[in-house]
Design a protein around this motif. Structure first.
Motif, PDB file in Angstrom:
ATOM      1  N   GLY A  85      -6.313  -9.487   5.278  1.00  0.00           N
ATOM      2  CA  GLY A  85      -6.181  -8.370   6.226  1.00  0.00           C
ATOM      3  C   GLY A  85      -4.787  -7.777   6.237  1.00  0.00           C
ATOM      4  N   THR A  86      -3.776  -8.636   6.262  1.00  0.00           N
ATOM      5  CA  THR A  86      -2.395  -8.119   6.279  1.00  0.00           C
ATOM      6  C   THR A  86      -2.104  -7.397   4.967  1.00  0.00           C
ATOM      7  N   LYS A  87      -2.622  -7.945   3.877  1.00  0.00           N
ATOM      8  CA  LYS A  87      -2.426  -7.322   2.564  1.00  0.00           C
ATOM      9  C   LYS A  87      -3.052  -5.926   2.527  1.00  0.00           C
ATOM     10  N   ARG A  88      -4.259  -5.830   3.047  1.00  0.00           N
ATOM     11  CA  ARG A  88      -4.951  -4.530   3.038  1.00  0.00           C
ATOM     12  C   ARG A  88      -4.211  -3.533   3.914  1.00  0.00           C
ATOM     13  N   MET A  89      -3.739  -3.985   5.084  1.00  0.00           N
ATOM     14  CA  MET A  89      -2.981  -3.076   5.967  1.00  0.00           C
ATOM     15  C   MET A  89      -1.721  -2.604   5.254  1.00  0.00           C
ATOM     16  N   TYR A  90      -1.057  -3.538   4.573  1.00  0.00           N
ATOM     17  CA  TYR A  90       0.161  -3.187   3.855  1.00  0.00           C
ATOM     18  C   TYR A  90      -0.126  -2.146   2.772  1.00  0.00           C
ATOM     19  N   GLU A  91      -1.250  -2.331   2.076  1.00  0.00           N
ATOM     20  CA  GLU A  91      -1.607  -1.377   1.017  1.00  0.00           C
ATOM     21  C   GLU A  91      -1.858   0.014   1.584  1.00  0.00           C
ATOM     22  N   ILE A  92      -2.549   0.059   2.720  1.00  0.00           N
ATOM     23  CA  ILE A  92      -2.843   1.361   3.339  1.00  0.00           C
ATOM     24  C   ILE A  92      -1.544   2.035   3.771  1.00  0.00           C
ATOM     25  N   LEU A  93      -0.651   1.263   4.413  1.00  0.00           N
ATOM     26  CA  LEU A  93       0.622   1.832   4.877  1.00  0.00           C
ATOM     27  C   LEU A  93       1.479   2.282   3.699  1.00  0.00           C
ATOM     28  N   THR A  94       1.428   1.542   2.595  1.00  0.00           N
ATOM     29  CA  THR A  94       2.190   1.930   1.399  1.00  0.00           C
ATOM     30  C   THR A  94       1.691   3.264   0.868  1.00  0.00           C
ATOM     31  N   ARG A  95       0.367   3.426   0.852  1.00  0.00           N
ATOM     32  CA  ARG A  95      -0.216   4.698   0.399  1.00  0.00           C
ATOM     33  C   ARG A  95       0.234   5.835   1.312  1.00  0.00           C
ATOM     34  N   ILE A  96       0.231   5.582   2.619  1.00  0.00           N
ATOM     35  CA  ILE A  96       0.560   6.629   3.581  1.00  0.00           C
ATOM     36  C   ILE A  96       2.004   7.099   3.405  1.00  0.00           C
ATOM     37  N   VAL A  97       2.953   6.147   3.277  1.00  0.00           N
ATOM     38  CA  VAL A  97       4.354   6.591   3.155  1.00  0.00           C
ATOM     39  C   VAL A  97       4.640   7.187   1.781  1.00  0.00           C
ATOM     40  N   ALA A  98       3.743   6.941   0.816  1.00  0.00           N
ATOM     41  CA  ALA A  98       3.929   7.538  -0.508  1.00  0.00           C
ATOM     42  C   ALA A  98       3.260   8.900  -0.603  1.00  0.00           C
ATOM     43  N   GLY A  99       2.722   9.359   0.512  1.00  0.00           N
ATOM     44  CA  GLY A  99       2.083  10.674   0.502  1.00  0.00           C
ATOM     45  C   GLY A  99       0.638  10.636   0.051  1.00  0.00           C
ATOM     46  N   GLU A 100       0.055   9.425   0.003  1.00  0.00           N
ATOM     47  CA  GLU A 100      -1.343   9.324  -0.450  1.00  0.00           C
ATOM     48  C   GLU A 100      -2.270   8.881   0.677  1.00  0.00           C
ATOM     49  N   GLY A 101      -1.907   9.217   1.915  1.00  0.00           N
ATOM     50  CA  GLY A 101      -2.750   8.863   3.047  1.00  0.00           C
ATOM     51  C   GLY A 101      -4.028   9.688   3.044  1.00  0.00           C
ATOM     52  N   LYS A 102      -5.107   9.089   3.567  1.00  0.00           N
ATOM     53  CA  LYS A 102      -6.402   9.791   3.589  1.00  0.00           C
ATOM     54  C   LYS A 102      -6.908   9.874   5.020  1.00  0.00           C
TER      55      LYS A 102
END
Lengths: 581, 166
Positions: A448-465
């Protein structure tokens, strides 16, 4: 005349040992020299205190090696006007004078390497009183009256834990001190151990007496070598003086104190994981019940408390539980130590009675934000805690009040943020930490923490959905539900609080691909203001990817296709012509 | 000694550990202490040392390896002469440690966890050194450096490298 140079880890890192050596070099024998621990005015280190007898007559701050000779001369003559530029200002003095120091009462004042300095400051008087005139039940009652609650973050009533361990059946019991202080941004416990190790020892002896433990262990994190060194020396001295070991002060009570170093695992701050680590195993938490009070270290009844909790105990036994509970609020008694850091003007250790507001601490004592930038939030409780926005700074320091905001009191880390801090990036920072520190036992925490981290990484890289915020919220709920220990159960807190109070920042990242704080480099464009640019071409020269072009003495232009957003151009420009949007 | 793969290149002098094992091997719960002492002696934890410890403590190589890999303090590879521990705690992060990391990576041409080809520097990011008021902070071996800027870091590294040339 005596000159005392503060020597905690931060002081030494700021050059305090060099200051000490420099003054010593010019000491003509007309004055004494000594050291103390950390007074907690970190932003003013190195600090030299001048004593005339027992009276502090001058406090010199931000002292450097080259001041050594002048200070030595001043001490020799008794005339410090020559170094008055080093005197602490009245404003800076208020950093300390606004505090109420119980746990930190000796820190930065006495010599941590000398048991006699501690004894002269009423040290070991509490244990003498306890062993000569109180039963273990009396001690527990006094702690109950005081209202002392666990200072490691959980805020559980200390008397209750001691009573539970006392009531457990078994000849062999253990008292354990949790000095694993793993919260990034927290160094309260380090300061206590480096500056007043005997206070910790005395607090532990009283606790051991109360629960009936003949063995006490300090589990101290490996990243604190100076604290370990000072604790080791203090235990030796306490043994020699008869305060630790067999038949202490002829009372019939025996207690041996030792310490064990951690090996770098945040999860070992959780009490059952700490016990596993003490037993030489992987630090993976256990199911509770049974609680450590019933089955702890080596399956024997054990009581674990934080360093700061123990640091309050001798004072409480000497001054009475009522004196402690007279301070604070209905829910939270006594004082709390905070490590005030981040974008703060005056950073360091702050001990205040419960009930003061966040504003009192951050603006009153801390002086507000560096460079007077707009204050955005304060992060409390480390990776288990949450961010409290500036609008809520009139919240009082109280377990319940802070809990109501969504954050926690925590162990004391208080990291202040300004408008240049991106809250989504902060959430990502904390998840990076908890993902790495998760022990792996529970699927929800591990994945769960890994998945949250992946989502947040995408968001700050401009790849949020679209849907990312809702997905994060869903993960937060399931991780809290599915995690066995406090690490997993609180890992979602930074995400939950930043979504609660800074949802607009998440939306800007996801929908507009913009970072309102201008911190997330992937969402930034570097541009040159043609009006300010003098065409000196320094930026073009320093650009590692040759993304800047233009004739000399003409405005330069950045090619955003090539730009890697390293920020070099902005750093080197002497005309403020480079801006970020 | 490992029988299933060829790690015989780990020919560590196991006798160096005997003093430690004599003191701790029979003391319950001392595995982490033994590993810490072993790392002090060898600079890291070679595989044959792990096997030796398992043998002398009546444990299994898997159990000992399990503990060695759980804690961040333990390293299974040798490190350079200077171990750079760059703090990535909250206060350091807020005050710009990410930029310092980039600077070090560029200056030494290594990434986090790696050692320079000349064996001089190893870079490791660590969770928190507890010197938050001096953020950003790094430790190089026992020495702490605070209030870092990119320029200051480069100057410190070049000074250390300069010492080696002499």
């Amino acid at each position: 005349m005596k000159l005392v140079v503060g020597q905690g880890s931060c002081g030494i890192a700021a050059g305090a040992s060099k200051v000490y050596d420099s003054i010593s070099k010019y000491n003509d024998g007309k004055f004494e020299m000594g050291i103390s621990g950390c007074i907690g005015m970190c932003y003013l280190e190195p600090i030299v205190d001048v004593y005339d007898g027992n009276e502090l007559v001058h406090r010199l701050v931000k002292v450097s090696e080259k001041d050594g000779e002048a200070i030595a001369k001043a001490a020799s003559n008794g005339d410090f006007s020559t170094v008055s530029n080093l005197f602490i200002s009245e404003e800076d003095s208020s950093f300390l004078s606004q505090q109420t120091r119980i746990a930190l009462r000796h820190c930065g004042i006495i010599d941590p390497n000398d048991i006699n300095a501690y004894i002269n400051a009423d040290g070991y008087s509490a244990i003498k009183k306890v062993l000569s005139s109180m039963t273990p039940e009396d001690v527990i009652e006094e702690i109950k009256v005081s209202g002392l609650a666990g200072r490691g973050g959980a805020g559980f009533p200390t008397w209750f834990k001691w009573n539970a361990a006392r009531s457990s059946k078994g000849e062999q019991k253990y008292l354990i001190c949790n000095a694993d202080e793993g919260d990034p941004g927290a160094f309260m416990d380090r300061a206590v151990i480096e500056s007043d190790p005997h206070n910790l020892i005395e607090g532990m002896l009283i606790g051991a007496y109360a629960i009936g433990a003949s063995e006490a262990v300090v589990y101290v994190r490996a990243e604190y070598p100076l604290a370990i060194k000072r604790l080791d020396e203090a235990i030796k001295q306490a043994k020699e003086a008869g305060f630790v070991g067999e038949n202490i002060l002829g009372s019939g009570f025996s207690c041996n104190i030792s310490y064990k170093a951690g090996a770098g695992a945040f999860v070992c701050g959780e009490e059952t994981a700490l016990i596993e680590s003490l037993e030489g195993k992987r630090g993976m938490p256990r199911l509770k019940p049974p609680f450590p009070a019933q089955r702890g270290y080596d399956d024997k009844p054990s009581n674990i408390n934080n360093v700061e909790t123990f640091a309050n105990v001798p004072w409480i036994l000497l001054n009475g539980g009522s004196a402690f509970s007279a301070m604070g609020t209905e829910n939270s008694k006594g004082t709390k130590v905070f490590a005030l850091t981040g974008k703060i003007k005056r950073g360091g250790l702050v001990e205040v009675p419960m009930g003061k507001t966040l504003r009192d601490v951050i603006f009153g004592i801390g002086g507000g934000i560096k460079n007077d930038r707009p204050c955005k939030a304060v992060q409390m409780g480390g990776p288990s805690g949450g961010c409290i926005p500036f609008e809520l700074f009139d919240t009082i320091i109280d377990y319940k009040a802070l809990g109501a905001t969504g954050a926690i009191m925590g162990s004391g880390g208080m990291v202040v943020m300004d408008d240049s801090t991106c809250m989504v990036n902060m959430a990502k920072f904390f998840l990076d930490f908890t993902t790495k520190e998760s022990c792996g036992k529970c699927v929800h925490c591990r994945l769960g923490t890994k998945r949250m981290y992946e989502i947040l990484t995408r968001i700050v890289a401009g790849e949020g959905k679209e849907g990312d915020i809702e997905l994060l919220e869903e993960l937060c709920v399931s991780i809290k539900d599915g995690a066995l220990c406090g690490l997993g159960q609180t890992a979602p807190n930074p995400v939950l609080t930043t979504i609660k109070y800074f949802r607009n920042e998440y939306e800007a990242h996801i929908n507009d691909k913009k970072c309102p704080a201008k911190a997330c480099s992937d969402l930034l464009s570097y541009r040159i203001d043609a009006e300010k640019c003098t065409g000196c071409t320094l930026c073009a020269i320093k650009c590692p990817v040759k993304a800047i072009s233009g004739e000399k003495k003409n405005p330069q232009v950045i090619d955003n296709e090539k730009c890697i957003k390293c920020g070099n151009c902005k750093t080197v420009c002497r005309f403020g012509a480079v801006f970020v949007e | 000694m490992c029988n299933s793969c060829n790690c015989s290149k780990n020919k560590s002098d196991l006798t160096l550990l005997d003093g430690v094992l004599e003191k701790y091997a029979s003391v319950k719960g001392s595995l982490i202490t033994i590993l810490q002492n072993a790392q002090e002696i060898y600079g890291y934890l070679p595989t044959d040392v792990i096997y030796y410890i398992a043998e002398k403590t009546n444990s299994t190589p898997a159990k000992v390896m399990g503990v060695a890999t759980f804690y961040t303090q333990f390293r299974l590879q040798p490190i350079g002469k200077y171990l750079i521990m760059l703090c990535q705690g909250t206060a350091c992060h807020v005050n710009g440690s990410a930029k310092i990391l980039k600077t070090i990576e560029e200056e030494l041409e290594i990434k986090d966890g790696e050692t320079t080809k000349d064996g001089l520097f190893t870079l490791k990011t660590v969770a928190c050194l507890g010197c938050c008021s001096l953020s950003p902070v790094m430790m190089i071996n026992e020495e702490t450096y605070g209030s870092l800027t990119s320029d200051k870091v480069v100057s410190i590294l070049r000074e250390l490298r300069g010492k080696e040339v002499q």
